[in-house]
Design a protein around this motif. Sequence first.
Motif, PDB file in Angstrom:
ATOM      1  N   HIS A  33       0.805  -1.232   0.000  1.00  0.00           N
ATOM      2  CA  HIS A  33       0.000   0.000   0.000  1.00  0.00           C
ATOM      3  C   HIS A  33       0.838   1.282   0.000  1.00  0.00           C
ATOM      4  CE1 HIS A  33      -3.257  -2.748   0.792  1.00  0.00           C
ATOM      5  NE2 HIS A  33      -2.681  -3.136   1.922  1.00  0.00           N
ATOM      6  N   LEU A  34       1.819   1.394   0.879  1.00  0.00           N
ATOM      7  CA  LEU A  34       2.612   2.626   0.939  1.00  0.00           C
ATOM      8  C   LEU A  34       4.073   2.265   1.206  1.00  0.00           C
ATOM      9  CD1 LEU A  34       0.271   4.767   3.213  1.00  0.00           C
ATOM     10  CD2 LEU A  34       0.950   5.392   0.897  1.00  0.00           C
ATOM     11  N   SER A  35       4.971   2.902   0.476  1.00  0.00           N
ATOM     12  CA  SER A  35       6.391   2.616   0.717  1.00  0.00           C
ATOM     13  C   SER A  35       6.922   3.526   1.824  1.00  0.00           C
ATOM     14  CB  SER A  35       7.204   2.836  -0.556  1.00  0.00           C
ATOM     15  OG  SER A  35       7.362   4.219  -0.807  1.00  0.00           O
ATOM     16  N   GLY A  36       8.043   3.115   2.432  1.00  0.00           N
ATOM     17  CA  GLY A  36       8.658   3.952   3.448  1.00  0.00           C
ATOM     18  C   GLY A  36       9.101   5.288   2.881  1.00  0.00           C
ATOM     19  N   ILE A  37       9.548   5.300   1.631  1.00  0.00           N
ATOM     20  CA  ILE A  37       9.981   6.556   1.007  1.00  0.00           C
ATOM     21  C   ILE A  37       8.806   7.528   0.909  1.00  0.00           C
ATOM     22  CG2 ILE A  37      10.792   7.553  -1.170  1.00  0.00           C
ATOM     23  CD1 ILE A  37      12.597   5.118  -1.480  1.00  0.00           C
TER      24      ILE A  37
END
Length: 609
Positions: free
Chosen positions: A546-550
Amino acid sequence: MRILLVDDDQTLIDVLSRSLAEQNYAVDAVTDGEQGWLYGSTYNYDLIILDWSLPKLDGISLCQRFRANGYEMPILLLTARHGSQNKIKGLDAGADDYICKPFDIDELTARIRALLRRLNCDFLPVLSWGELQLNPCNAEVTYQGETISLTAKEYSLLELFLRHSQEVLSIEEIIESLWSSAEYPAEATVRSHLRYLRQKLKLAGLPEDLIETVPGRGYSLKSLPQEELNVELETPENKRSRHLNALSVAWEKYRSKSHQQLETLETMVVTWQQGNFSERDRQTALLTAHSLAGNLGLFGFDEASQLARELEQVLTEQINQEKIWQLEAIIQVLRQELATEENTLPKIACQLREHSPFLLIIDPDPKSSEQLIDYANSKGIKTLVLTNPESTRMWLEEQSLEQLPDAVLLKLTLSESESELPFQWDNFSLIAEFSLLEPSIPTIVLADRDRFEDRLKVARHGGYFYLKQPLTHSEIISFCQEVFQRSSQGKKVMIVDDDLELLEVLPSLLHPWGFKLTTLHDPRQFWDVLQAVNPNLLVLDIEMPHLSGIELCKVLRTHPYWRKLPVMFLSVHNNVAIRNQVFASGADDFVDKPVVAKQLANRIMNRLA
C-alpha cells in the motif's frame, strides 16, 4: 474537554456539535472568523476545529492570528479544499492537522483524541489510575475489568483529572473545561457531580478516594498508592527470562516459515535445472535468501545464516549450470544444518548475551572484581576486565565500533604519593580519551576517597559518574545500568515494517537500551499511530504493501511539526540508487538488514543525541 467549532455551515455545526457532545466534549460553535477570534482569544479551549472559507476572516488568516499571538491550542482544519498544496498551506499556517470534507466522523474524533493526547503529553490511548481505566475511544470506564456506569458529566470530570494528573483544578477551571460558554453552572452543581463521581468509584471497589480536595485551591488527582506501583515492578531476572521466552516463541513461529523459504528455493532451482529460468524467479529467490539469512542470524543460527548469505551471493550472479549445482549443494547443507537445530534455547540465549550491554572494567587487581563480574553477568551485562590504561589502549586499537563497550568502570586509587601521580594522570587521560571518542563512552570512576579536587579532575576530564567506595555490587551495577539507559531510556521509537517476525523480535532484542518501542506492520495506519505515539525517532522499511517507506518519509517532511523527526531506514535493499532515493526523501540514516541489535541501538542513540 472543551472544543471551539468555527464553520459557516449550520447543518455541519448541528451534526458535529451533537456528535462531539455524545463523545463528552463541551462545544462552542460560531459561524465566522471574527467570532472565532473573539471566542478563541476569550475562553480556554483544548482544541479548535476550523473551516478554511469563513465570512469576515478566513480560516487560514485566523489560524495565523492565533499562532502570531501565542495561542498554542491544537487547531484542526476541516475544509472542502483538497490537494497537497492546500494541505501544505494549511499546516504552514499553524494548523496541527488537516481533514478534507466530506469526512468520516469516527476518523475526525480519532484525530481529535490524538491531538488531545499530544497536548497533554499523554500518548497512551487508554487513561489509567492503577486498575481504573478510561478509554476515550468508546467512552468506557472500568475498574479491575468491570464497567462503571457514569453520567456524561461524571465521565468528563474523571477524564479531566486523569489528563491533568499533576495539576490542582479550581472550580472555575473545571467549569471552563467541561461546560460551553453558553452554560453557567453554579459551583454547587460542580461539587454535586464530583460527589456522585466519588460515590460511584467507591461503590466500584476503589480502595480510596482518588480525587483529593486541596483546601483553598480546588481538587487534584491523588498519587497512585505505592503498593499499586510495586505491582508493575519486575526483577531483571524475570525480565530476562521473559525476553528469552519471547524470542523462543518467536523462533517457533518462524521455524516453519524458514523451512518454507528453503523449499521455495529448492523448487526454483529444480525449475531452472529443467531449463525454465526466469529473471522474476531469480529476484524472488534473491529476496528469499536475503530474508532467510537475516532472520536466521537474528535468532543466533550463525552457520545457517552464513549459508543463506552464500546462496544470496550466488543468486546475484548470472545463473548457469555451474551456479545451479552450487545452489543445490548449499541448499542441501543448509537443510542439514537446520535439521540439527533441535534445542534452540541455548543459541537464542547466546544471541541475547551478544546483544547485552557491555561494561569494560579497568581494575589493577582483577580478582577483586570477580564477584562484581558474576553479579553483572547475572543482570545480563557483558563484562571484560583490563588492568591498566596501557593494556586498555592496545585493546581499543583492535576493536571495531560495534565492539566498543557501552560504559567503562574505572577503579581508581588516589594518593598524595609522588610515585603514584604519573599513574593517576594516565588514568585521567584515559577518561578523556573515552570522552572524546565518537560516540563518547561514559566512564564511571570508582575511587577510594571523596574530595572535591578529585571530583573536579574527573569532571574536567569528562568522567560521567564519581562513586566512592565502599559500595555494594548491587549499587555499582545499578549506577552502570543508569548510564546504559541514560541516553535512550524512555525515548520513543516507532518502527514500521511489514515483516511480522522482525517486529515480534525487536522489542526483546532492543530491551537492554530502554527504548519505548511501538511497532506497526500496516502503513495505512501510519498517520494515526504516529500522532498517537509522538515518537522521538522513526524507523521505516522501504517496500511495504500500500505505501512505501519513502512515500511516508516524504509526507513527514511536508509537515511543520514532523519534518524534524529523525528518520532511519531499515531495509534489505542496499544498492546505491535506492540509498540515494531514501536520502533524497529526507531520511537521516540507513541500516542494512539483517538487524544486529547493538548496531541498530547505537545508530538510534546517535540520532537521538
